[in-house]
Scaffold this motif. Structure first.
Motif, PDB file in Angstrom:
ATOM      1  N   GLY A  90      25.562  29.089  13.272  1.00  0.00           N
ATOM      2  CA  GLY A  90      26.735  29.884  13.654  1.00  0.00           C
ATOM      3  C   GLY A  90      26.932  29.927  15.158  1.00  0.00           C
ATOM      4  N   ARG A  91      25.834  29.960  15.896  1.00  0.00           N
ATOM      5  CA  ARG A  91      25.943  29.999  17.362  1.00  0.00           C
ATOM      6  C   ARG A  91      26.351  28.644  17.929  1.00  0.00           C
ATOM      7  NH1 ARG A  91      23.589  34.988  18.889  1.00  0.00           N
ATOM      8  NH2 ARG A  91      23.902  36.247  17.031  1.00  0.00           N
ATOM      9  N   ILE A  92      25.900  27.556  17.288  1.00  0.00           N
ATOM     10  CA  ILE A  92      26.372  26.238  17.716  1.00  0.00           C
ATOM     11  C   ILE A  92      27.866  26.132  17.479  1.00  0.00           C
ATOM     12  CG2 ILE A  92      26.225  23.749  17.300  1.00  0.00           C
ATOM     13  CD1 ILE A  92      23.287  24.159  16.511  1.00  0.00           C
ATOM     14  N   LEU A  93      28.300  26.590  16.313  1.00  0.00           N
ATOM     15  CA  LEU A  93      29.742  26.642  16.027  1.00  0.00           C
ATOM     16  C   LEU A  93      30.465  27.464  17.085  1.00  0.00           C
ATOM     17  CD1 LEU A  93      31.324  27.377  12.534  1.00  0.00           C
ATOM     18  CD2 LEU A  93      32.196  28.477  14.595  1.00  0.00           C
ATOM     19  N   GLY A  94      29.882  28.615  17.416  1.00  0.00           N
ATOM     20  CA  GLY A  94      30.528  29.523  18.378  1.00  0.00           C
ATOM     21  C   GLY A  94      30.649  28.939  19.769  1.00  0.00           C
ATOM     22  N   ILE A  95      29.558  28.337  20.271  1.00  0.00           N
ATOM     23  CA  ILE A  95      29.617  27.830  21.650  1.00  0.00           C
ATOM     24  C   ILE A  95      30.514  26.596  21.744  1.00  0.00           C
ATOM     25  CG2 ILE A  95      27.603  26.274  21.570  1.00  0.00           C
ATOM     26  CD1 ILE A  95      26.932  27.419  24.427  1.00  0.00           C
ATOM     27  N   THR A  96      30.559  25.765  20.687  1.00  0.00           N
ATOM     28  CA  THR A  96      31.464  24.618  20.722  1.00  0.00           C
ATOM     29  C   THR A  96      32.921  25.072  20.604  1.00  0.00           C
ATOM     30  OG1 THR A  96      31.029  24.293  18.347  1.00  0.00           O
ATOM     31  CG2 THR A  96      29.817  22.903  19.892  1.00  0.00           C
ATOM     32  N   ALA A  97      33.150  26.190  19.912  1.00  0.00           N
ATOM     33  CA  ALA A  97      34.497  26.764  19.879  1.00  0.00           C
ATOM     34  C   ALA A  97      34.896  27.259  21.257  1.00  0.00           C
ATOM     35  CB  ALA A  97      34.565  27.905  18.861  1.00  0.00           C
ATOM     36  N   LEU A  98      33.950  27.880  21.964  1.00  0.00           N
ATOM     37  CA  LEU A  98      34.232  28.369  23.316  1.00  0.00           C
ATOM     38  C   LEU A  98      34.487  27.215  24.277  1.00  0.00           C
ATOM     39  CD1 LEU A  98      31.579  31.237  23.713  1.00  0.00           C
ATOM     40  CD2 LEU A  98      34.060  31.484  23.495  1.00  0.00           C
ATOM     41  N   VAL A  99      33.673  26.171  24.183  1.00  0.00           N
ATOM     42  CA  VAL A  99      33.865  25.005  25.048  1.00  0.00           C
ATOM     43  C   VAL A  99      35.225  24.366  24.767  1.00  0.00           C
ATOM     44  CG1 VAL A  99      33.049  22.669  25.554  1.00  0.00           C
ATOM     45  CG2 VAL A  99      31.409  24.548  25.359  1.00  0.00           C
ATOM     46  N   VAL A 127      34.885  14.780  21.410  1.00  0.00           N
ATOM     47  CA  VAL A 127      33.654  14.025  21.652  1.00  0.00           C
ATOM     48  C   VAL A 127      32.622  14.905  22.356  1.00  0.00           C
ATOM     49  CG1 VAL A 127      32.640  12.086  22.920  1.00  0.00           C
ATOM     50  CG2 VAL A 127      34.804  11.786  21.695  1.00  0.00           C
ATOM     51  N   CYS A 128      33.079  15.709  23.314  1.00  0.00           N
ATOM     52  CA  CYS A 128      32.176  16.604  24.050  1.00  0.00           C
ATOM     53  C   CYS A 128      31.481  17.594  23.123  1.00  0.00           C
ATOM     54  CB  CYS A 128      32.948  17.368  25.125  1.00  0.00           C
ATOM     55  SG  CYS A 128      33.421  16.383  26.561  1.00  0.00           S
ATOM     56  N   VAL A 129      32.249  18.234  22.233  1.00  0.00           N
ATOM     57  CA  VAL A 129      31.643  19.245  21.360  1.00  0.00           C
ATOM     58  C   VAL A 129      30.748  18.595  20.303  1.00  0.00           C
ATOM     59  CG1 VAL A 129      33.466  20.945  21.754  1.00  0.00           C
ATOM     60  CG2 VAL A 129      33.667  19.360  19.830  1.00  0.00           C
ATOM     61  N   PHE A 261      28.422  21.139  12.826  1.00  0.00           N
ATOM     62  CA  PHE A 261      28.651  22.464  13.411  1.00  0.00           C
ATOM     63  C   PHE A 261      29.608  22.364  14.598  1.00  0.00           C
ATOM     64  CE2 PHE A 261      23.943  23.306  12.168  1.00  0.00           C
ATOM     65  CZ  PHE A 261      24.305  23.356  10.825  1.00  0.00           C
ATOM     66  N   GLY A 262      29.441  21.298  15.394  1.00  0.00           N
ATOM     67  CA  GLY A 262      30.323  21.100  16.544  1.00  0.00           C
ATOM     68  C   GLY A 262      31.756  20.852  16.119  1.00  0.00           C
ATOM     69  N   ILE A 263      31.959  20.023  15.112  1.00  0.00           N
ATOM     70  CA  ILE A 263      33.304  19.771  14.589  1.00  0.00           C
ATOM     71  C   ILE A 263      33.908  21.060  14.043  1.00  0.00           C
ATOM     72  CG2 ILE A 263      34.609  18.569  12.787  1.00  0.00           C
ATOM     73  CD1 ILE A 263      32.622  16.246  13.097  1.00  0.00           C
ATOM     74  N   ASN A 264      33.073  21.858  13.358  1.00  0.00           N
ATOM     75  CA  ASN A 264      33.556  23.132  12.822  1.00  0.00           C
ATOM     76  C   ASN A 264      33.983  24.077  13.944  1.00  0.00           C
ATOM     77  OD1 ASN A 264      32.412  24.703   9.765  1.00  0.00           O
ATOM     78  ND2 ASN A 264      34.178  25.222  11.012  1.00  0.00           N
TER      79      ASN A 264
END
Length: 355
Positions: A90-99, A127-129, A261-264
């Motif tokens: 969930g936190r990986i999802l969250g930080i990639t959403a923030l980025v 690509v970054c996330v 998770f990053g794509i999500n």
């Protein structure tokens, strides 16, 4: 007479065995499907008592939420199959959403986090996330595989690290931890836009979820890597003896989960619109619940992609049902927790029965 008596006794024994087998079959059926039956009965009750539950808008909303939650659930499912898990999902999802949000804010947004940054390519941000998610997956997988640390401990530590990074990101350039918004319209259109069928809007991220699901199905069922995942989950020692590089498969499975998770997170950023340090918090628990409901066994080596889809759908329908019944949010968490416990208990019972 003796032969006849023997024949009657033999027939009686056969009848007893047949009756015992029938009882065992019924028991196994309810053991395997009892939870699904109970859920469907509950959902049917809600549909009858609250007709709006089956309205077109309600159905579309549920489909949208299922599509939004599928990538993280598929990532978690792969880890459960190798007898692991990821509390940092969930936190990986969250930080990639923030980025994603920080890099795709409008140039004229008053509180743009990086005001000197122009309009970045949406594909480049994706690509970054993906890379960010993959790196966190690599981090988790490396410590699990090479140091034999339990995934619970490793991913719990990663969860805390990522939360610190997310808060630090939100405090850059005088933002003082405020939520990030002001996304470029072409980005939100790419995710939440769509097309109409019979007056019903089909949002693009539903299509993306279908594509992702198809790719994971192909990986699990048609590649050597997918077969190795199931082999390791069934018996890691036997898999190693057969020539499988167990450490490598574990690490790649964590990397694949991180990518999902990053794509999500990329999708979540556009769906939510305004993202903060709480984005994605607790998402891993819903994903784990959906997986166990969908038959992904915590004993390892057992699970199907369709089971994950069914699990996410059933969990979403239960959540929606509770909302329609007016159940308070805190009790919704309790009910989800109970569902997880009961499902895992049934799964362990089935594991014992197989042995």
């Amino acid at each position: 007479m003796i032969r006849l008596g023997f024949s009657k006794s033999y027939r009686d024994s056969l009848d007893e065995l047949e009756l015992k087998k029938q009882k065992e079959d019924v028991k196994n059926f309810f053991l395997k499907n009892g939870l699904y039956i109970a859920m469907l009965v509950f959902i049917t009750f809600v549909a009858i008592s609250r007709p709006a539950f089956l309205s077109t808008q309600s159905i579309v909303n549920n489909i949208n939420l299922v599509a939004k939650r599928l990538p993280i659930a598929l990532g978690i499912a792969g880890l459960i199959i190798i007898s692991a898990t990821d509390l940092s999902a969930g936190r990986i999802l969250g930080i990639t959403a923030l980025v994603s949000t920080a890099l795709l804010q409008r140039a004229d947004y008053p509180t743009k986090l990086f005001p000197e940054l122009g309009n970045m390519s949406i594909l480049l941000v994706l690509v970054c996330v993906i890379i960010i998610g993959a790196l966190f997956g690599l981090f988790n997988g490396f410590f699990v595989a090479k140091f034999k640390i339990h995934p619970f401990i490793v991913t719990l530590g990663t969860q805390l690290i990522i939360q610190t990074l997310a808060l630090s990101l939100l405090n850059l350039n005088g933002n003082s931890g405020q939520a990030l918004g002001g996304l470029r319209p072409e980005f939100t259109e790419l995710i939440t836009g769509g097309f109409y069928i019979g007056g019903i809007k089909i949002q693009f991220y539903i299509i993306y979820a279908i594509i992702i699901t198809a790719i994971i199905w192909f990986i699990w069922n048609k590649t050597i890597f997918g077969k190795n995942i199931f082999a390791i989950g069934s018996n890691a020692e036997a898999a190693a003896v057969s020539g499988i590089n167990v450490d490598r498969v574990i690490i790649v499975t964590f990397i694949l989960a991180g990518v999902l998770f990053g794509i999500n997170g990329f999708i979540e950023s556009a769906v939510v619109g305004s993202n903060s340090a709480t984005t994605g918090v607790g998402a891993e628990f819903d994903a784990i619940a959906a997986c166990v409901i969908g038959g992904i066994s915590f004993s390892g080596g057992i699970g199907k992609v369709r089971g994950v889809v069914v699990g996410v759908l059933l969990l979403q329908l239960i959540t929606t049902s509770l909302i329609f019944l007016g159940i308070s949010p805190e009790w919704q968490y309790a009910i989800k927790g109970l569902v997880i416990i009961v499902t895992v208990a049934i799964d362990m019972r089935k594991t014992i029965a197989r042995k």
